[in-house]
Write a protein that holds these residues in place. Structure first.
Motif, short mmCIF file in Angstrom:
data_model
loop_
_atom_site.label_atom_id
_atom_site.label_comp_id
_atom_site.label_asym_id
_atom_site.label_seq_id
_atom_site.Cartn_x
_atom_site.Cartn_y
_atom_site.Cartn_z
N GLN A 177 19.68 37.94 20.36
CA GLN A 177 19.72 38.79 19.17
C GLN A 177 20.41 40.12 19.44
O GLN A 177 21.28 40.54 18.66
CB GLN A 177 18.30 39.04 18.66
CG GLN A 177 18.30 39.87 17.37
CD GLN A 177 16.91 40.26 16.92
OE1 GLN A 177 16.03 40.42 17.75
NE2 GLN A 177 16.71 40.41 15.63
N GLU A 178 20.05 40.80 20.52
CA GLU A 178 20.64 42.10 20.78
C GLU A 178 22.14 41.99 21.03
O GLU A 178 22.92 42.86 20.64
CB GLU A 178 19.95 42.76 21.98
CG GLU A 178 18.53 43.21 21.70
CD GLU A 178 18.46 44.17 20.52
OE1 GLU A 178 19.34 45.06 20.41
OE2 GLU A 178 17.54 44.04 19.69
N GLU A 179 22.55 40.89 21.68
CA GLU A 179 23.98 40.67 21.90
C GLU A 179 24.69 40.44 20.57
O GLU A 179 25.81 40.94 20.35
CB GLU A 179 24.18 39.47 22.83
CG GLU A 179 25.64 39.22 23.20
CD GLU A 179 25.80 38.06 24.15
OE1 GLU A 179 26.95 37.65 24.40
OE2 GLU A 179 24.78 37.56 24.65
N ARG A 209 18.32 43.54 12.57
CA ARG A 209 17.36 43.32 13.65
C ARG A 209 16.05 42.74 13.13
O ARG A 209 15.36 42.02 13.85
CB ARG A 209 17.10 44.63 14.39
CG ARG A 209 16.13 44.49 15.55
CD ARG A 209 16.00 45.76 16.37
NE ARG A 209 17.15 45.94 17.25
CZ ARG A 209 18.09 46.86 17.10
NH1 ARG A 209 18.02 47.71 16.08
NH2 ARG A 209 19.10 46.95 17.95
#
Length: 210
Positions: A177-179, A209
């Motif tokens: 997700q963060e990528e 997010r």
């Protein structure tokens, strides 16, 4: 009495055999799960132990999921409500098969608490995405054939030209997700969009997010 068409008789016999087969399996295997396959009417019958084994193996190999010990629903609702209130204050949104039968998680978000945020972001970003990558994107099969025809007319198509297709498995676990959020922010900044329809990049990323 009107005779039953042959095709209906054949279909009825197939249904009868399927029901009889299911009953037979239930008698033999009491700890059984019947699962309708994703995007099809095909039923898969398997043991609960086999499903659990595959679930454990999937979590182990991908490292993307964990068993929850508590329900995070209340926290999610609070976060979604807070973000929706922020959006309303900006007047930007209204209140509105494979071998071995591998296990792959499918998340149904049709009635999810974050559905409206997802739809809002889709409308917000899709126009931007289409504007900058339309020339390298195929909309459907007809568009592919049209682009291929233009490719041939320009003389690019050679005898050594390769047409390659591939399937991405576990997309949502391979791309964390963060990528994904970092790539989204990079895409927006790369095209010199400080704000998109009045929303800053940081706000868009925070919404994504959720």
């Amino acid at each position: 009495m009107t005779p039953i068409p042959l095709i209906d008789q054949i279909r009825a016999l197939r249904k009868l055999k399927m029901v009889q087969s299911i009953r037979k399996k239930f008698k033999k295997y009491w700890n059984t799960i019947i699962n309708q396959q994703y995007k099809s009417g095909v039923l898969h019958i398997g043991s609960a132990a086999d499903y659990e084994r595959k679930a454990v193996e999937y979590r182990r190999t991908t490292g993307a999921y964990q068993v929850l010990t508590s329900n995070p629903f209340d926290d999610t609702i609070c976060t979604v409500t807070r973000l929706l209130n922020q959006l309303k204050s900006l007047n930007r949104i209204r209140e509105w098969h494979r071998k071995g039968t591998p296990l792959r998680p499918i998340l149904n978000t049709i009635h999810a608490a974050t559905k409206q945020i997802s739809q809002f972001l889709d409308r917000l970003i899709r126009s931007l995405f289409d504007r900058f990558v339309r020339q390298t994107t195929f909309v459907d099969g007809a568009d592919l054939l049209d682009q291929l025809q233009k490719y041939i007319q320009k003389g690019y198509f050679k005898s050594l030209t390769l047409l390659i297709t591939f399937d991405i498995t576990n997309l949502y676990t391979m791309l964390q997700q963060e990528e994904s959020l970092a790539l989204l922010a990079e895409f927006i900044r790369e095209h010199n969009c400080v704000r998109v329809n009045g929303l800053s990049i940081d706000t868009i990323i925070e919404l994504a997010r959720v």
